[in-house]
Design an enzyme around this catalytic site. Structure first.
Site: not given
Ligand code: P1T
Length: 381
Positions: A50, A102, A176, A201
């Site tokens: 992690r 978005y 973004d 994406k």
């Protein structure tokens, strides 16, 4: 001094020297959750996956290099990346966000983070005066997409960065950069403080992985983000990091072709008698066409448009294409078509950010341009 490597070279090599243990040319998938310690606290830089993992580290270093930034962080999704950035903002502080983002970003801001005492308001980020008048004494972050999802509006990143620096509360400018990718624009070089991505994406590029990323230059912000990344734990697994690394190697080639195909498709749509409106930054009548030409290497692979008629007409189009597949998401090699109001942006329904019901969004892929045009011609009539 040799020239610093260019983007195409970084996309293939940055963060990915041959594996020191075996010489493997491709970054190994370190599928491990933990690392042996020869004595308490004595290890090779990794304790627990992690906190850090070598495959993830390769991706993080590569992402930083591509954005021209110093520090990269990878996340398990774009939303996890954005959520972790927003943890830099304290309860009682304020965020100005773009009014065309978005749907999932709006949902996170409005339905989750607002409940923890962060204040949000939404502005047309193409309009500098609108952003300026939205700033408050407690504004900590300006959050923008350019081009926006789904209307493909642009904002002037350099002007916004200057505005943020001049304002008394000195908010960060967060961008973004999912739609443009670092190949088309590098927000940090234009003065932004934070860049985020959905690597699902274009960076991944093959619709086979969900991931996110953040890149920053400031060491203090990076340290806090690394702390948050570990504390919250929304990290990607090594296999997913490897898939994104593999996708990135061809990013420049893909983005060139996405841009070429999208320009041809946008022109076809603009000339079509059954099409009412086309939104693509590459078209000369796009309101920020000049800015797009200045700020982006090409105009990207995303197009939105409205057909003549009502929502039913739009539904008929999205349900009748054969090559453009009806699906959420974008940025893969395959072409996708969708209806944002009912699909990707259903969460903005009823808000000031609501998307018109007949808007169609295309993610133009890498199929042959003539097949894409034939497909749309058949569907639009
Ligand atoms: O899906 P995820 O990897 O969590 O990324 C969220 C996200 C963040 N930012 C932008 C600009 C995005 O477009 C997305 C995800 N968008 C879609 C799934 C979509 O079809 O628009």
């Amino acid at each position: 001094m040799p020239n610093p490597p260019r983007f195409e070279t970084l996309a293939i090599h940055a963060g990915q020297p041959p594996d020191s243990a075996t010489g493997a040319v491709m970054t190994p998938i370190y599928q491990t959750s933990t690392y042996v310690q020869v004595a308490v606290g004595q290890h090779k830089g990794y304790e627990y996956s992690r906190t850090g993992n070598p495959t993830r580290r390769a991706l993080e270093d590569c992402l930083a290099a591509l954005e021209g930034g110093r520090f990269g962080l990878a996340f398990s999704s774009g939303m996890a990346a954005i959520d972790t950035v927003l943890r830099l903002v304290a309860s009682g502080e304020h965020v100005v966000a773009g009014d065309d983002v978005y749907g999932g970003t709006f949902r996170l801001f409005d339905k989750v983070l607002k409940g923890y005492g962060i204040e949000f308001n939404y502005a047309d980020t193409a309009d500098l005066d609108a952003v300026h008048s939205a700033l408050r004494p407690n504004t900590r972050l300006i959050w923008v997409e350019t081009p926006t999802n789904p209307y493909l509006n642009l904002c002037d990143l350099r002007a916004l960065a200057d505005m943020a620096r001049a304002h008394a509360s000195r908010p960060w400018l967060g961008v973004d950069n999912t739609f443009a990718t670092p190949y088309l624009q590098q927000p940090l070089a234009l003065g932004a403080d934070i860049v985020a991505h959905s690597t699902t994406k274009y960076l991944g590029g093959h619709s086979d992985v969900v991931g996110g990323a953040v890149v920053v230059n400031d060491e203090a912000i990076s340290e806090r983000l690394h702390f948050l990344q570990n504390a919250i734990g929304a990290v990607p697994g090594p296999m997913d990091c490897w898939l994104v690394l593999r996708g990135i190697k061809t990013l420049p080639l893909r983005m060139d072709r996405h841009g070429e195909n999208a320009m041809i498709v946008a022109q076809f749509l603009a000339d079509h008698p059954n099409v009412e409106r086309v939104m693509y930054p590459g078209l000369p009548d796009h309101p920020q066409h000049a800015l797009a030409t200045r700020q982006m290497r090409n105009y990207g692979g995303m197009i939105s448009f409205v057909v003549k008629g009502d929502e039913a007409a739009a539904r008929r189009v999205v349900e009748s294409t054969k090559i453009f597949q009806l699906a959420e998401s974008l940025g893969g090699i395959e072409s996708l078509i969708e209806l944002p109001a009912a699909m990707t942006h259903a969460s903005v329904a009823g808000s000031a950010l609501a998307v018109e019901p007949a808007l169609i969004r295309l993610s133009v892929g890498l199929e042959h341009k003539d097949d894409l045009i034939d497909d749309l011609r058949r569907a639009i009539g």
